[in-house]
Design a protein around this motif. Structure first.
Motif, short mmCIF file in Angstrom:
data_model
loop_
_atom_site.label_atom_id
_atom_site.label_comp_id
_atom_site.label_asym_id
_atom_site.label_seq_id
_atom_site.Cartn_x
_atom_site.Cartn_y
_atom_site.Cartn_z
N ASP A 211 0.83 -1.45 -0.14
CA ASP A 211 0.32 0.37 -0.12
C ASP A 211 0.78 0.97 0.21
OD1 ASP A 211 -2.32 1.50 -0.27
OD2 ASP A 211 -2.94 0.53 2.13
N GLU A 212 0.21 2.70 -0.85
CA GLU A 212 1.29 3.19 -1.10
C GLU A 212 2.85 3.17 -0.92
OE1 GLU A 212 0.07 5.38 2.79
OE2 GLU A 212 -1.16 7.12 1.59
N VAL A 213 2.67 2.25 -2.37
CA VAL A 213 4.17 1.99 -2.62
C VAL A 213 5.93 2.52 -2.62
CG1 VAL A 213 4.04 2.38 -4.63
CG2 VAL A 213 5.50 0.02 -4.24
N GLU A 214 5.07 4.07 -3.07
CA GLU A 214 5.88 5.83 -3.57
C GLU A 214 6.64 5.91 -2.36
OE1 GLU A 214 2.29 7.90 -2.82
OE2 GLU A 214 2.51 6.03 -3.24
N LYS A 215 5.55 5.85 -1.04
CA LYS A 215 6.15 6.56 0.27
C LYS A 215 7.75 5.52 1.03
CE LYS A 215 2.04 8.73 0.60
NZ LYS A 215 1.10 9.28 1.71
N ALA A 216 8.10 4.55 0.29
CA ALA A 216 8.56 3.83 0.84
C ALA A 216 9.74 4.02 -0.30
CB ALA A 216 8.78 2.21 0.35
N ASP A 217 11.60 3.62 0.86
CA ASP A 217 12.91 4.27 0.15
C ASP A 217 13.01 2.95 -0.87
OD1 ASP A 217 15.87 5.48 0.95
OD2 ASP A 217 15.83 2.85 0.83
N ALA A 218 14.18 3.90 -1.90
CA ALA A 218 14.45 3.26 -3.12
C ALA A 218 14.88 1.66 -2.66
CB ALA A 218 15.32 3.87 -4.30
N SER A 219 15.76 1.37 -1.79
CA SER A 219 16.32 0.32 -1.62
C SER A 219 15.11 -0.81 -0.46
CB SER A 219 17.38 0.02 0.03
OG SER A 219 16.62 0.56 1.23
N VAL A 220 14.58 -0.48 -0.63
CA VAL A 220 13.04 -1.03 -0.41
C VAL A 220 12.27 -1.92 -0.90
CG1 VAL A 220 10.62 -1.24 1.19
CG2 VAL A 220 12.50 -0.27 1.65
#
Length: 344
Positions: free
Chosen positions: A155-164
């Protein structure tokens, strides 16, 4: 005609239309794509093309022609807040598993820093917790079983860090995640993967709000502009290698006045049914629907703005009337008089 009577006749017409439809072709295990489509369209209003995409993904998996070395399907759901992205996945879980909450949901907004990538794959050897293989993933809800697929929601994938996000590349590509200690792995090959995002939605909502204020609307041009703005934002945000591993990207439509009215009627209908279970009969006039829609609809907030307005303008006075009633069962009527919503 009062709102509830209107809704009753509409439900009868819908039932008649369903009865007139020819029987759909079923797979060996009894999966009916038309039944799934009807169920999802009843719960998620105004997003027929998004429902079609999900039904298409499930149908391909049921036929057994999906790539056996990858997840059953990976679908990115993009659009404004409050239009039903997460709810669509919950309804899929209700249809394919035991209920709307029977899925593995990962809140990506909580993984906004680089070190949180370890919460997916576990701590590497030599670090605390590596032997225990702690992970956010619920293995049982991901791997499913012979007659029940797994469902995963990022959910809300754009809010995760790039490494995630990079940690998910192998999952999307091969359908497997080997934990960092090297001793265990989780298979996603029997699961549907859904990702949600609000990318581009703010710009679309601002444009729609401006159009409403100017009181003009060109549906085809507006829809095309909406799709292009969102898709451009998605392609700019995600790395090509990540974006290329997603089977399908579905852009949800922003709410228009027609969808807002349908959502308002559905939310009020749900309130009426909850009250009925508590021996309270609530009759709602059509003027209440118009009142709530005018007060609560904003393209930026979608259905959530309507729910807040229903709660403050209708549910609160209804609750007060029920609490002060001298006897049960209680019969109430909601209507708008002189610009104010009243419950009598």
């Amino acid at each position: 005609m009062p709102f509830l009577t209107d809704m009753y006749h509409e439900q009868n017409r819908n039932s008649a239309r369903v009865a007139d439809e020819p029987a759909s072709v079923e797979t060996v295990d009894g999966f009916d794509p038309k039944a799934l489509s009807r169920r999802l369209n009843t719960a998620i209003l105004g997003q027929a093309h998004a429902v079609d995409a999900v039904v298409r993904a499930v149908s391909i998996a049921h036929v057994g022609v999906a790539d056996p070395g990858r997840p059953l399907s990976s679908v990115l759901l993009v659009g404004p807040t409050g239009v039903g992205k997460t709810e669509l996945v919950r309804q899929v879980a209700a249809a394919l598993r035991t209920g709307p909450d029977d899925l593995c949901r990962i809140d990506m907004s909580a993984l906004a820093q680089e070190h949180y990538a370890a919460s997916l794959s576990g701590a590497p050897p030599g670090y605390a917790g590596s032997k225990e293989s702690f992970t956010l993933f619920d293995k049982a809800k991901i791997e499913g079983g012979p007659y029940m697929p797994g469902i995963v929601l990022f959910d809300e994938v754009e809010k995760a860090d790039a490494s995630v996000l990079r940690a998910l590349l192998h999952v999307l590509d091969t359908g497997e995640l080997r934990l960092a200690n090297g001793q265990q792995k989780i298979s996603f090959r029997n699961s549907y993967i859904f990702l949600t995002s609000n990318l581009g939605s703010l710009e679309v909502a601002v444009r729609q709000r401006a159009r409403r204020k100017r009181r003009w609307w060109w549906p085809q041009r507006g829809a095309a502009s909406h799709q292009s703005v969102v898709r451009e934002a998605v392609e700019e945000f995600f790395d090509p290698e990540f974006f290329n591993r997603i089977d399908e990207t579905v852009v949800f439509d922003a709410f228009d006045d027609t969808t807002a009215e349908r959502v308002t009627r559905k939310e009020i209908g749900d309130l009426v049914r909850r009250l009925k279970a508590r021996d309270v009969d609530l009759e709602v006039d059509d003027s209440v629907v118009d009142f709530v829609q005018r007060r609560g609809f904003d393209p930026v907030y979608g259905a959530r703005g309507l729910r807040r307005t229903i709660r403050t303008e209708l549910t609160e006075p209804v609750a007060w009337a029920v609490l002060t009633a001298s006897q049960k069962p209680v019969t109430l009527k909601a209507q708008v008089r002189d610009g104010e919503l009243t419950v009598t």
